[in-house]
Write a protein that holds these residues in place. Structure first.
Motif, PDB file in Angstrom:
ATOM      1  N   SER A   1      -2.942   7.012  -8.579  1.00  0.00           N
ATOM      2  CA  SER A   1      -2.320   6.535  -7.337  1.00  0.00           C
ATOM      3  C   SER A   1      -3.269   6.709  -6.160  1.00  0.00           C
ATOM      4  CB  SER A   1      -1.024   7.301  -7.062  1.00  0.00           C
ATOM      5  OG  SER A   1      -1.315   8.682  -6.941  1.00  0.00           O
ATOM      6  N   GLY A   2      -2.892   6.131  -5.042  1.00  0.00           N
ATOM      7  CA  GLY A   2      -3.633   6.270  -3.787  1.00  0.00           C
ATOM      8  C   GLY A   2      -2.684   5.923  -2.651  1.00  0.00           C
ATOM      9  N   VAL A   3      -3.252   5.700  -1.476  1.00  0.00           N
ATOM     10  CA  VAL A   3      -2.415   5.406  -0.314  1.00  0.00           C
ATOM     11  C   VAL A   3      -1.780   4.018  -0.470  1.00  0.00           C
ATOM     12  CG1 VAL A   3      -2.377   5.125   2.198  1.00  0.00           C
ATOM     13  CG2 VAL A   3      -3.933   6.786   1.139  1.00  0.00           C
ATOM     14  N   GLY A   4      -0.449   3.984  -0.624  1.00  0.00           N
ATOM     15  CA  GLY A   4       0.269   2.710  -0.711  1.00  0.00           C
ATOM     16  C   GLY A   4       0.282   2.090  -2.099  1.00  0.00           C
TER      17      GLY A   4
ATOM     18  N   GLN B   1       2.415  -2.967  -0.409  1.00  0.00           N
ATOM     19  CA  GLN B   1       2.316  -1.819  -1.302  1.00  0.00           C
ATOM     20  C   GLN B   1       2.201  -2.350  -2.735  1.00  0.00           C
ATOM     21  OE1 GLN B   1       5.192   1.447  -0.229  1.00  0.00           O
ATOM     22  NE2 GLN B   1       5.943  -0.213   1.069  1.00  0.00           N
TER      23      GLN B   1
ATOM     24  N   ASP C   1      -8.792   1.842  -4.327  1.00  0.00           N
ATOM     25  CA  ASP C   1      -9.184   2.778  -3.254  1.00  0.00           C
ATOM     26  C   ASP C   1     -10.159   2.097  -2.291  1.00  0.00           C
ATOM     27  OD1 ASP C   1      -7.614   4.882  -3.934  1.00  0.00           O
ATOM     28  OD2 ASP C   1      -9.170   6.000  -5.017  1.00  0.00           O
TER      29      ASP C   1
ATOM     30  N   VAL D   1      -8.144   0.088   0.094  1.00  0.00           N
ATOM     31  CA  VAL D   1      -7.469   0.938   1.089  1.00  0.00           C
ATOM     32  C   VAL D   1      -8.468   1.292   2.195  1.00  0.00           C
ATOM     33  CG1 VAL D   1      -6.424   3.218   1.486  1.00  0.00           C
ATOM     34  CG2 VAL D   1      -5.813   1.896  -0.564  1.00  0.00           C
ATOM     35  N   ASN D   2      -9.666   1.676   1.771  1.00  0.00           N
ATOM     36  CA  ASN D   2     -10.699   2.048   2.740  1.00  0.00           C
ATOM     37  C   ASN D   2     -11.095   0.845   3.608  1.00  0.00           C
ATOM     38  OD1 ASN D   2     -12.622   3.981   3.759  1.00  0.00           O
ATOM     39  ND2 ASN D   2     -14.163   2.646   2.832  1.00  0.00           N
TER      40      ASN D   2
END
Ligand SMILES: C[S@@+](CC[C@H](N)C(=O)[O-])C[C@H]1O[C@@H](n2cnc3c(N)ncnc32)[C@H](O)[C@@H]1O
Length: 436
Positions: A5-8, A399, A418, A421-422
Motif C-alpha cells: 500500500s501507499g498514500v491513497g 484512490q 509510489d 504519488v510523488n
C-alpha cells in the motif's frame, strides 16, 4: 507475501476470486481492468486459467461497485466474447465497446507454403530479401529470436507449396476491445447519480482537444466550478468548443494516429455558425450527437485542421512510462517486442526493470479511469499486473484498490504507484510556487 500500500492506494496479494470478498458492498466507484486474455501469452500460467470467464469474479465486482458504477475490461480480439458474456451474466448491463487501436503488433502467422514443404520433407531455396533492410529492426529481432524458419525468405519447393505461396494463418494484431458495462441503476440516471455519485460518463473530462491532445481537467480547480466547460452544445459558443470533441469509442496510439493522418491528409473543419439539416447531416454529426433527422440545428464548427486522427483520443507514448519509479529493481534484457522490447512508437527498449509482458500505456489508462470515475472516487483493478491502472488513477487524483496474483509483480506495482504519488506532490508544489 503481504498486501502492499501507499498514500491513497493498496493492492491485495492473491486471487481476486478470494480477495474481493475483503471489500464492502458498494465501496468502489469504478472497475477498470485488463484481465488475462486466456491465450497462454509468453507461456505465462496466469494467462490460461479461465479466470476472465469466471462469472463469480464479475459478480464480486458488481457487488463492490456502487449502483450505476461502470466497468471497463480489456479483452483479447479472439477471446473477449467470452469475457463479455461473463460480465453480462454477472448482472452488468453492457453499454458499449471501446476499440484500442495500436501499431506495435506483429502477426504470428504460419506460412502455409513452408508448412507444406516441411511436411513433404522438401528443402526450399534461400532467396535474397529485397525488403530486408526496410523492415523494422525490432521486428527482425523478434522474428529471428522466435521463429527464424518462418521469417526467412525462401522459394517454394513442391507444386503444392507453390499453390499456397502467400497464404498465412493470422492477421497483424492492431486492436484490443474494451468491454464497457454498468451496474444497473436504482431509478433514473438523475436519481442514481444524485444518490450514489456514479452512473454517467465524464464526457467533458475526456473530450478530444482541438489544439492537440486531450483537454485535461484539473480536478481541484475545476471542482470549484459548477461545470468545467459550461457545456450544452446546442448552439454552443467558441469557448465551449475549445473544450474539444466528444470522446469516441475508438482510441489510438501515436503510431496508428500518424498512419491515419498520412492516409487522410489534411482536412479543415468548418468554423463559425452552421445550420444543418438532414440532407447535409454528415457534418460533425457524431460530435454533436443531438442532430434530429428532418430538422435543422445550428452549431459552431471547430474551425481546426489536421489529419483524421484529431477526431479520436490519441494516447501518448512515453519511453519512460513502464520503468518510472523502478530504479531500485534489477535491469532485465527484453527478449522480444512482447516482453516490452519496444515502446508503442516502435522504438527499441533494450532493457527493462518492469518485466511484466502486457503493460498498458498510462496515458490510455488515465483517459479510461477519468471517463468512468467521479472526482476523488475509488478505482478498482482486480488484475493489477504491473500497476498501470493504479498509476493512472493516482495521477488523476483518484484512490486505487488492486488485486494481483503474481508475487513477482508486487515490487513493480509498489515502485510505479509510489512514483505517481510523488509526482502528484511535485506537480502540486510547482503549482503552488507558480500561484504564490
Ligand atoms: C493482462 S495482465 C494486467 C497488466 C496490466 N494492465 C499492466 O499494465 O501491467 C493480467 C494480470 O492479472 C493477474 N492475474 C491473473 N489471474 C489473477 C487472479 N485470479 N487474481 C488476481 N490477479 C490475477 C496476472 O498475474 C497478470 O499480472
Amino acid at each position: 507475501m503481504k498486501d502492499i500500500s501507499g498514500v491513497g492506494w493498496r493492492v491485495m496479494f492473491g486471487s481476486c476470486l478470494d480477495r474481493l470478498k475483503d471489500l464492502g458492498d458498494e465501496s468502489v466507484d469504478s472497475v477498470v481492468c485488463d484481465p488475462p486474455y486466456e491465450l497462454g501469452f509468453m507461456g505465462k500460467s496466469w494467462d490460461s486459467t479461465g479466470i476472465a470467464y469466471n462469472v463469480d469474479v464479475w459478480r464480486e465486482c458488481l457487488r463492490v461497485l456502487k449502483p450505476g458504477g461502470h466497468i471497463l475490461a480489456f479483452g483479447g480480439s479472439r477471446t473477449w466474447h467470452r469475457l463479455a458474456v461473463a460480465v453480462e451474466d454477472a448482472g452488468f448491463e453492457l453499454r458499449d465497446s471501446i476499440a484500442w487501436l495500436y501499431g506495435s503488433g506483429f502477426p504470428k502467422s504460419l506460412d502455409v507454403s513452408k508448412a507444406i514443404d516441411k511436411a513433404a520433407g522438401a528443402e526450399r531455396e534461400s532467396l535474397h530479401d529485397p525488403n530486408a533492410n526496410r523492415r523494422n529492426k525490432v521486428a527482425r529481432k523478434f522474428w529471428s529470436s522466435s521463429d527464424p524458419e518462418n521469417s526467412a525468405v525462401t522459394a517454394p519447393a513442391t507444386d503444392d507449396a507453390k499453390k499456397w505461396q502467400g497464404w498465412g494463418t493470422a492477421l497483424k494484431p492492431a486492436f484490443e476491445p474494451v468491454v464497457v458495462g454498468r451496474k444497473p441503476l436504482v431509478g433514473t440516471v438523475a436519481a442514481n447519480v444524485l444518490t450514489y455519485g456514479v452512473g454517467g460518463l465524464n464526457i467533458d473530462g475526456t473530450r478530444i482537444g482541438t489544439i492537440g491532445g486531450t483537454h485535461k481537467i484539473n480536478p481541484v480547480k475545476d471542482s470549484k466550478t459548477e461545470n468545467a466547460y459550461g457545456i450544452g452544445l446546442n448552439g454552443g459558443t467558441v469557448s465551449q468548443l475549445g473544450a474539444g470533441r466528444w470522446p469516441a469509442n475508438v482510441m489510438l496510439d501515436e503510431y496508428t494516429a500518424a498512419l491515419l493522418d498520412q492516409q487522410s491528409g489534411v482536412s479543415k473543419s468548418q468554423s463559425g455558425t452552421l445550420t444543418i439539416t438532414k440532407s447535409d447531416g454528415g457534418w460533425n454529426r457524431q460530435d454533436k450527437g443531438m442532430f434530429d433527422a428532418g430538422r435543422s440545428s445550428t452549431f459552431e464548427g471547430y474551425g481546426d485542421s489536421g489529419g483524421a486522427s484529431r477526431f479520436f483520443y490519441v494516447a501518448k507514448a512515453s519511453k519512460r512510462d513502464r520503468n518510472e519509479g523502478l530504479d531500485e529493481l534489477p535491469e532485465v534484457e527484453a527478449k522480444s517486442t512482447h516482453s516490452g522490447g519496444e515502446d508503442t512508437r516502435g522504438r527499441p527498449i533494450p532493457v527493462n526493470r518492469n518485466i511484466h509482458p502486457t503493460v498498458k500505456p498510462t496515458d490510455l489508462m488515465r483517459q479510461l479511469v477519468r471517463l468512468v470515475t467521479p472526482l476523488g472516487g475509488v478505482v478498482l483493478d482486480p488484475f493489477t499486473g504491473s500497476g498501470s491502472t493504479g498509476k493512472a488513477a493516482i495521477l488523476e487524483g483518484f484512490q486505487f484498490i488492486g488485486v494481483e496474483l503474481t508475487e513477482e509483480y508486487l515490487p513493480i506495482i509498489q515502485g510505479r504507484i509510489d512514483w505517481a504519488v510523488n509526482q502528484v506532490a511535485v506537480d502540486a508544489a510547482k503549482q503552488d510556487e507558480a500561484l504564490f
